[in-house]
Write an enzyme that holds these catalytic residues in place. Structure first.
Site, short mmCIF file in Angstrom:
data_model
loop_
_atom_site.label_atom_id
_atom_site.label_comp_id
_atom_site.label_asym_id
_atom_site.label_seq_id
_atom_site.Cartn_x
_atom_site.Cartn_y
_atom_site.Cartn_z
N ASP A 1 0.91 -1.14 0.00
CA ASP A 1 0.00 0.00 0.00
C ASP A 1 0.95 1.19 0.00
O ASP A 1 1.49 1.55 1.03
CB ASP A 1 -0.88 -0.01 1.26
CG ASP A 1 -1.85 1.15 1.26
OD1 ASP A 1 -1.55 2.16 0.60
OD2 ASP A 1 -2.89 1.06 1.93
N HIS A 2 1.17 1.77 -1.19
CA HIS A 2 2.28 2.72 -1.29
C HIS A 2 2.09 3.93 -0.38
O HIS A 2 3.03 4.63 -0.08
CB HIS A 2 2.50 3.14 -2.74
CG HIS A 2 1.40 3.95 -3.30
ND1 HIS A 2 0.31 3.39 -3.90
CD2 HIS A 2 1.20 5.28 -3.33
CE1 HIS A 2 -0.51 4.35 -4.29
NE2 HIS A 2 0.00 5.51 -3.95
N HIS B 1 -6.27 2.67 1.38
CA HIS B 1 -5.54 3.86 1.83
C HIS B 1 -6.24 4.58 2.97
O HIS B 1 -5.64 4.87 4.00
CB HIS B 1 -5.37 4.85 0.68
CG HIS B 1 -4.74 4.26 -0.54
ND1 HIS B 1 -3.71 3.36 -0.45
CD2 HIS B 1 -4.97 4.44 -1.85
CE1 HIS B 1 -3.34 3.01 -1.68
NE2 HIS B 1 -4.09 3.66 -2.54
#
Lengths: 508, 358
Positions: free
Chosen positions: A199-200, A262
């Protein structure tokens, strides 16, 4: 890597960076956008910062008729175009020696045999020691096939003393059931602690800074609860449309694409209790606790909103509505905007709503967490003096323009007493971004080091679906998305949703 | 925005800083430290450039103290403070003040600097060259939590290391030490892998490069084995060899950019090991402002305990085939340790050239 066994390492020696041990990375779907724009440049930047081990090797796997040299050329172009650090020949020379390309389909047994021999050769020629991470930069429907193939050809387990890791990208399923299936498939081949879900957002400095802000300081934590906080708004807005991703996006929508991963991760970091340490286990325990305490509103119709952007002028450009985008059916009910109200059932947060919203084609690209405080219980000023005073707020600006803003009231200079909102700014972005690593750099390094702190665990993924599934089900059977003009801050219904609670959205 | 002030005082400079900030409409700047650069007109330009590059990572108020004592007795009798105040785009990130101190004022620089320090924020003092013998006791050094010197800019770099060791106070650091961080991290990474016991080590680098001595002392200190320092043509450090029972672990960098790591039982591998710009060194120094214990331990190990040419040869005779005449640049002739004929003169107190600096 233990400090005790290596005389050159010392906990006091903080100049020495963490360098990954001997290892290599195999990228499936190496011709994709993500790989070219993010992964390859991140690998180069890591090498440039001296954080990759000597002998680090990169293997590309894709259906292309390429030689190793062609692959190296592709990486070269990607690095030149997208890397953040300056291009240096000697760094390139060090890296390029370790490039290999394996052509083939995911169903092709011969190709996986070639991959196996390639890896064995690299162990001999480059000293990678059998340590390899497999980065699955492919659509999720291929996950089962690729991991099966890895197992079948003995790639999922290396020689003793070595590790094999799997790296997967979102989406981690499209609901709880599919997420569980996906986890099963992957865990059958790789043990759960060797699976890294990217999950950048969690790799971003500003997101990690939430923990520093909360737990390294004394001045915020005493206010960080229902006694002082009125509500929290977490926003992730994009100004772009769906671009060429119609096939992926339609039927998925904003909530599944962004809120499930996110925004719920940001919520967890904002709301969780202090972990006993930053040990991965301690951190994930706290995140799981808070995610499990999340409660949906009883009336989903009144406290959730979804929308679709409509044809309009945005920032000086005429843009298409969602239903006019190529590849989208004119009666699609996919949400490009989603807003939900969540509450957290624990002592700290009971009664404090968390408003999460995300959307495409909104006013501008911005991600932020705004903690909005209650008004002072009594104001000893003349009436009118505090009319322009809003609520105090602490805003963590995740991107762009990373930083922290504190809003509070201050006297307007002059002879009368008049109080107005001012903001105090800490501009992380302005001054620090130039050398702070990109999210993917940090995450790839952590994969190679085996540090799982910044990766959502499968329980977190499943809990997040648990939160989102009822909303999606409600939406599927009730009504259709509200329309909003592209370039605005979402549908009127979203404003009404907050107005019902006597609040309003911040303009980010 | 640039404001020039002549015959001024610190309080007028402070007003100019506020005026400058107002004029560009940036009321609050997140400056994290004050960097005081003590220099002369000659090295001011390079030092300022490095500092302003580094300030992109560490937004700071940069105060350059440029001393101009004057050449004639008349000049020396006249004291004067001139200042150049740079705010906004003219100063990369943060604020810059160039202070030119004339005459007697040269000896009272701290009186000018003290009122200009940022409130609360740490102070770092950097001498690009001509560092005082005891930085912590220097009037300007006393203002700083961190004092950065550069032994490689000294007339006698190796002797400078001895001074640094003798006067070490927590918060001292030296750019010669900063320069070897990439070497140290690569060597530490090499020893993270399985290896047999190390029995001795060799550090090879050009003469008058105190980084080589520091690296040798660090290895000797950490590994507790005899370490030899040998001289090569450079650039900078050229090789480190660790002798183990199974063979030699060798990190070899001939060209100042790309190194080769050889370990017994493993293929040779290339690693980029570039010599860094001063701005990168300063940026690394500013990242941590706590005392560097490892540096203390290394520099106080004692430069005299490192085996150099003669002593090493006494221990283990070795042939050096390379004739001295082939070297082009003048400094190379000053390498007594390389030349068996002048083995008795290990004093490198002659003029250095610019190339040997980094």
């Amino acid at each position: 890597m233990t400090t005790s066994s290596n005389p050159l390492r010392d906990a006091l020696d903080r100049r020495l960076p963490r360098i990954a041990g001997p290892s290599g990375l195999v990228i499936f779907g190496v011709t994709g956008d993500l790989s070219r724009k993010k992964l390859m440049p991140a690998i180069y930047d890591l090498a440039n910062r001296g954080l990759l081990p000597p002998g680090f090797s990169l293997v590309g796997f894709a259906r292309r008729d390429w030689e190793h040299e062609d692959f190296a050329q592709v990486v070269h172009d990607a690095v030149k175009e997208h890397a953040r650090t300056p291009f240096r020949e000697e760094v390139w020379a060090q890296l390029a020696e370790g490039f290999r390309f394996v052509p083939g389909d995911f169903g092709d047994d011969a190709a996986f045999e070639t991959l196996r021999t390639t890896i064995e050769d690299l162990d001999k020629a480059r000293g990678t020691g059998g340590n390899f991470a497999f980065y699955l930069s492919v659509p999720p429907k291929f996950f089962p096939l690729v991991v099966e193939q890895l197992k079948k050809h003995g790639l999922s387990e290396g020689p003793s003393d070595s590790w094999r890791r799997a790296v997967i990208e979102k989406p981690f399923g499209h609901d709880l059931k599919s997420a569980e299936e996906l986890n099963q498939v992957v865990h059958k081949v790789f043990s759960p602690d060797q699976v890294f879900r990217i999950d950048h957002y969690l790799g971003k400095e500003t997101v990690q800074n939430i923990l520093a802000l909360r737990f390294a300081n004394t001045m915020f934590e005493p206010l960080w609860n229902r006694s002082y906080v009125d509500h929290v708004q977490i926003t992730m807005a994009e100004d772009i449309g769906i671009g060429g991703r119609a096939g992926y996006y339609d039927g998925i929508g904003a909530a599944r694409d962004v809120i499930q991963n996110h925004l719920l991760q940001l919520l967890a970091l904002t709301a969780m209790e202090e972990p006993g340490s930053f040990h991965p286990k301690a951190l994930v325990t706290e995140k799981l606790k808070v995610l499990a305490a999340v409660q949906l509103p009883d009336d989903l119709g009144a406290h959730t909103v979804r929308g679709q952007y409509a044809h309009a002028w945005q920032g000086g450009e005429e843009v298409l509505g969602y239903l006019e985008e190529e590849g989208i059916s004119p009666d699609s009910k996919t949400d490009t905007y989603a807003a939900v109200r969540l509450t957290i059932n624990n002592r700290r947060w009971a009664g404090v709503p968390f408003y999460l919203r995300t959307g495409k084609r909104l006013g501008r690209r911005v991600t932020e967490i705004a903690v909005v405080f209650k008004r002072a219980p009594y104001l000893p000023f003349e009436s009118g003096a505090t009319e322009e005073l809003g609520e105090n707020a602490l805003v963590i600006r995740v991107q762009p323009d990373e930083g922290v803003t504190v809003r509070f009231g201050s006297k307007v200079p002059g002879t009368s007493m008049e109080v107005r909102d001012v903001s105090m700014d800490f501009a992380y972005g302005e001054s620090f971004t130039e050398s702070s690593p990109e999210a993917y750099e940090r995450l790839i390094l952590d994969v190679l080091l085996g540090d799982a702190n910044l990766f959502p665990r499968h329980q977190e993924v499943e809990l997040s679906w648990n939160i989102l599934d009822p909303i999606e089900e409600y939406w599927a059977s009730n009504g259709k998305p509200a329309e909003y003009a592209a370039g605005t801050w979402g549908p009127v219904e979203a404003d009404e949703m907050l107005a019902r609670d006597g609040r309003s959205w911040r303009r980010p | 925005m640039k404001i020039d002030l002549t015959e001024t005082t610190s309080s007028r400079i402070n007003s100019a800083l506020i005026e400058g900030r107002r004029a560009i409409g940036a009321p609050a700047i997140g400056m994290v430290l004050t960097l005081v650069i003590v220099t002369d007109e000659g090295s001011a330009y390079d030092a300022m450039r490095a500092a302003s590059d580094a300030s992109r990572e560490h937004p700071s108020r940069i105060l350059a103290v440029i001393k101009r004592p004057g050449r004639t007795p008349r000049d020396r009798a006249r004291t004067r403070l001139d200042a150049e105040v740079l705010v906004g785009s003219d100063s990369s990130a943060g604020e810059t003040v160039l202070l030119r101190l004339h005459g007697e004022l040269v000896n009272h620089a701290e009186s000018v600097v003290l009122p200009l320090l940022l409130p609360d924020a740490p102070v770092v003092v950097w001498w690009p060259a001509d560092a005082p013998d005891n930085p912590a006791q220097h009037p300007l050094g006393r203002l700083g939590q961190r004092r950065i010197t550069d032994a490689s800019a000294a007339e006698d770099p190796v002797a400078a290391l001895g001074l640094r060791a003798a006067s070490y106070t927590p918060g001292d650091t030296d750019l010669a030490w900063t320069r070897i961080t990439p070497w140290r991290s690569m060597l530490a990474a090499a020893l993270d892998q399985k290896h047999s016991k190390i029995s001795s080590a060799v550090v090879e680098g050009e003469a008058y490069n105190p980084s080589a001595e520091l690296l040798a002392m660090w290895l000797a200190d950490r590994l507790d084995v005899p370490v030899e320092r040998t001289v090569s043509d450079g650039p900078g450090l050229t090789a480190v060899r660790l002798t183990t029972a199974d063979g030699v672990i060798c990190l070899d960098r001939a060209d100042g950019a790309l190194a080769e790591l050889a370990m017994p039982g493993q293929p040779d591998r290339h690693v980029a090991l570039k010599r860094r710009e001063t701005s990168e060194l300063i940026a690394e120094e500013l990242r941590r402002l706590d005392p560097d214990e490892i540096y203390r331990s290394a520099v106080q190990f004692g430069v005299e305990r490192i085996m150099t040419g003669e002593r090493a040869k006494a221990a283990k005779p070795e042939q050096r085939p390379e004739p001295e005449q082939e070297q082009e640049s003048g400094q190379q002739q000053d390498q007594p340790r390389q030349d068996p004929a002048s083995a008795a003169a290990p004093k490198p107190a002659r003029k250095r050239t610019a190339e040997s600096k980094k």
